[in-house]
Design an enzyme around this catalytic site. Structure first.
Site, PDB file in Angstrom:
ATOM      1  N   HIS A 101      65.303-103.616  -4.422  1.00 44.50           N
ATOM      2  CA  HIS A 101      65.885-102.845  -5.383  1.00 44.50           C
ATOM      3  C   HIS A 101      64.990-102.208  -6.036  1.00 44.50           C
ATOM      4  O   HIS A 101      64.007-102.421  -6.584  1.00 44.50           O
ATOM      5  CB  HIS A 101      66.658-104.106  -6.331  1.00 44.50           C
ATOM      6  CG  HIS A 101      67.669-104.797  -5.690  1.00 44.50           C
ATOM      7  ND1 HIS A 101      67.943-106.224  -6.151  1.00 44.50           N
ATOM      8  CD2 HIS A 101      68.582-104.258  -4.809  1.00 44.50           C
ATOM      9  CE1 HIS A 101      69.008-106.504  -5.296  1.00 44.50           C
ATOM     10  NE2 HIS A 101      69.436-105.618  -4.787  1.00 44.50           N
ATOM     11  N   ARG A 126      69.471 -98.880  -8.063  1.00 47.15           N
ATOM     12  CA  ARG A 126      69.250 -99.945  -7.400  1.00 47.15           C
ATOM     13  C   ARG A 126      69.359 -99.795  -5.854  1.00 47.15           C
ATOM     14  O   ARG A 126      68.473-100.645  -5.349  1.00 47.15           O
ATOM     15  CB  ARG A 126      70.372-101.097  -7.847  1.00 47.15           C
ATOM     16  CG  ARG A 126      70.535-102.231  -7.164  1.00 47.15           C
ATOM     17  CD  ARG A 126      71.488-102.921  -7.677  1.00 47.15           C
ATOM     18  NE  ARG A 126      72.067-104.276  -7.056  1.00 47.15           N
ATOM     19  CZ  ARG A 126      71.492-105.385  -7.213  1.00 47.15           C
ATOM     20  NH1 ARG A 126      70.874-105.856  -8.213  1.00 47.15           N
ATOM     21  NH2 ARG A 126      72.034-106.465  -6.589  1.00 47.15           N
TER      22      ARG A 126
HETATM   23  O1  0X9 Z   1      71.457-110.032  -6.726  1.00 50.05           O
HETATM   24  C1  0X9 Z   1      70.341-109.933  -6.131  1.00 50.05           C
HETATM   25  O2  0X9 Z   1      70.510-109.455  -4.843  1.00 50.05           O
HETATM   26  C2  0X9 Z   1      69.111-110.807  -6.527  1.00 50.05           C
HETATM   27  N1  0X9 Z   1      69.015-110.635  -7.994  1.00 50.05           N
HETATM   28  S1  0X9 Z   1      68.585-108.996  -8.743  1.00 50.05           S
HETATM   29  O3  0X9 Z   1      68.993-109.139 -10.000  1.00 50.05           O
HETATM   30  N2  0X9 Z   1      67.212-108.692  -8.354  1.00 50.05           N
HETATM   31  O4  0X9 Z   1      69.590-108.128  -8.074  1.00 50.05           O
HETATM   32  C3  0X9 Z   1      69.168-112.117  -6.341  1.00 50.05           C
HETATM   33  C4  0X9 Z   1      69.345-112.482  -4.749  1.00 50.05           C
HETATM   34  C5  0X9 Z   1      69.160-113.884  -4.591  1.00 50.05           C
HETATM   35  N3  0X9 Z   1      69.448-114.248  -3.120  1.00 50.05           N
HETATM   36  C6  0X9 Z   1      70.679-114.552  -2.601  1.00 50.05           C
HETATM   37  N4  0X9 Z   1      71.719-114.161  -3.301  1.00 50.05           N
HETATM   38  N5  0X9 Z   1      70.698-115.007  -1.532  1.00 50.05           N
HETATM   39 ZN    ZN Z   2      66.646-107.353  -7.041  1.00 47.89          ZN
END
Ligand code: 0X9
Ligand code: ZN
Length: 421
Positions: free
Chosen positions: A181, A235
């Protein structure tokens, strides 16, 4: 004349790229929201994926602190909404644009190098500087460090990593990436700090004895660069979406494991757009191919994100838990315990669906589910500053130190479990 206009029309169709709308952060605000009724929570979460709104911190339980960035044009309507639903809120950041500018000023004046001339931990570095650092280490520490190329991006940048190995065969490997990201700048910075500790700090050489390391600090270089040059809150990747003026795919929704099952969007303008198909993104493909090529040796995967202090493990696509949940949890607890010794930082530990939200197509799920790596984690590093991602660069060092203590716990476990004694 007719010919000329035809020529212009053809030229326009061929050459002029879609005009991208870069949202202005002038007048954008960050709201802190606490819900006490299910109705309030559902009403807030309905803003997820809507134009003008960006969940910086998500909360899926009543009482969770939610942080929502609202662009200027939407602020008045949103305030009315909060009043209508009687939702407890305060404004965390009055002026997001000013915070972005302050960070840019700090970036310009921060020392770029350390006393030894190598990359500093006092600024967030650009892709080029991070690559140059890895190349420098590879030529200086030839016996342990070598640059790897795992693929290239939509805009043609190479995705580099550093392999750190003291030689020998049959060793288990640890894979760490950051910067999937774009805006989560502390993630590449922490990956770079980890490289520094493993390669430049002789006192850590024990960590190379029994395991090999692959560290890919900037997995989404196009997005990362764009977050430095144009839109601090970017992002996603930077690919063009057919039939849309919105760019990019959320690479952490693009992996082909229960793709699109939950917490992912089919709308190109959404921050969680999963792509037109699984693995549409070169960046996700690059990681996939690297993991598949090294699946016999990779035993632990850590993907660095921010923010919120979470150690997350699969699954993100379902409430079901992996068979080795107990192992995943107790190892994460030990890592958290170790990192807390630096300054008391604590992480929330659990499966993504249980402690954060459901989101399918993320790299950690795929690496475990398809890549066959039993120890797969997402680390949501600490946030800070005015909108979470602008953690002052003066904190890179301390975040690096505490994360490295956690990494030590992970590697010691990998050694005990997998390395030949
Ligand atoms: O939403 C995401 O992709 C991650 N959080 S963020 O705030 N960095 O965007 C978390 C990802 C966790 N893993 C899975 N969803 N499998
Ligand atoms: Zn992230």
């Amino acid at each position: 004349m007719k010919f000329l206009s035809l020529l212009l029309a053809v030229g326009a169709a061929l050459a002029v790229p879609v005009k991208e709308d870069v949202p202005s952060l002038k007048g954008a605000k960050v709201f802190r929201i606490i819900t006490v009724t299910q109705e309030q929570l559902s009403a807030i979460l309905a803003y997820d994926g809507q134009k003008g709104y960006d969940f910086l911190r998500y909360g899926h339980m009543l009482g969770d602190e939610i942080q929502l960035l609202v662009l200027a044009d939407y602020v008045e309507a949103f305030k009315t909404f909060l009043v209508t639903y009687e939702i407890d809120n305060s404004i965390l950041t009055e002026n997001v644009q000013a915070a972005v500018e302050e960070e840019a000023t700090r970036q310009r004046t921060a020392p770029a190098t350390r006393a030894n001339g190598r990359i500093s931990f006092e600024a967030y570095h650009r892709y080029d500087a991070i690559v140059a650092y890895m190349q420098d280490l590879a030529s200086t520490y030839r016996d342990i460090a070598s640059v790897i190329e795992i693929g290239s991006t939509y805009n043609g940048l190479t995705i580099y990593g550093l392999k750190i190995s003291s030689g020998g065969t049959g060793k288990p490997a640890i894979l760490i990436d950051g910067g999937l990201h774009a805006r989560e700048w502390i993630a590449p910075a922490t990956a770079v700090y980890t490289i520094n500790q493993l390669v430049e700090e002789a006192s850590n050489s024990d960590l190379l004895e029994k395991v090999d390391w692959y560290i890919i600090p900037v997995l989404n270089p196009d997005g990362y660069e764009y977050s430095h040059t144009t839109n601090r809150l970017w992002r996603k990747t930077r690919s063009v979406n057919r039939g849309s003026s919105c760019f990019g795919v959320d690479p952490n929704r693009n992996f082909d494991y229960h793709w699109m099952l939950a917490g992912a969007s089919s709308i190109p303008c959404s921050e969680t757009f999963a792509g037109p198909e699984a693995f549409s993104e070169l960046e996700a493909q690059a990681l996939r191919d690297f993991v598949l090529a090294n699946r016999d040796t990779i035993k632990l995967y850590l993907t660095l994100h921010s923010f919120g202090n979470y150690i997350l493990y699969p699954w993100g696509y379902t409430f079901d838990l992996p068979d080795n949940e107990e192992e995943l949890r107790s190892l994460a607890e030990a890592a958290d315990e170790a990192l807390s010794t630096v300054r008391g930082t604590r992480y929330t530990i659990g499966s993504t669906t249980h402690v954060l939200y459901a989101a399918a197509g993320a790299s950690d799920d795929w690496v475990m589910g398809v890549g066959g790596v039993d120890l797969s984690y997402t680390l949501e590093l600490p946030g800070g500053g005015s909108f979470g991602f602008d953690l002052p660069a003066s904190e890179i060092q301390v975040v690096g130190q505490e994360t490295f203590l956690a990494i030590r716990v992970f590697v010691e476990y990998v050694e005990t479990k997998y390395a030949n004694k």
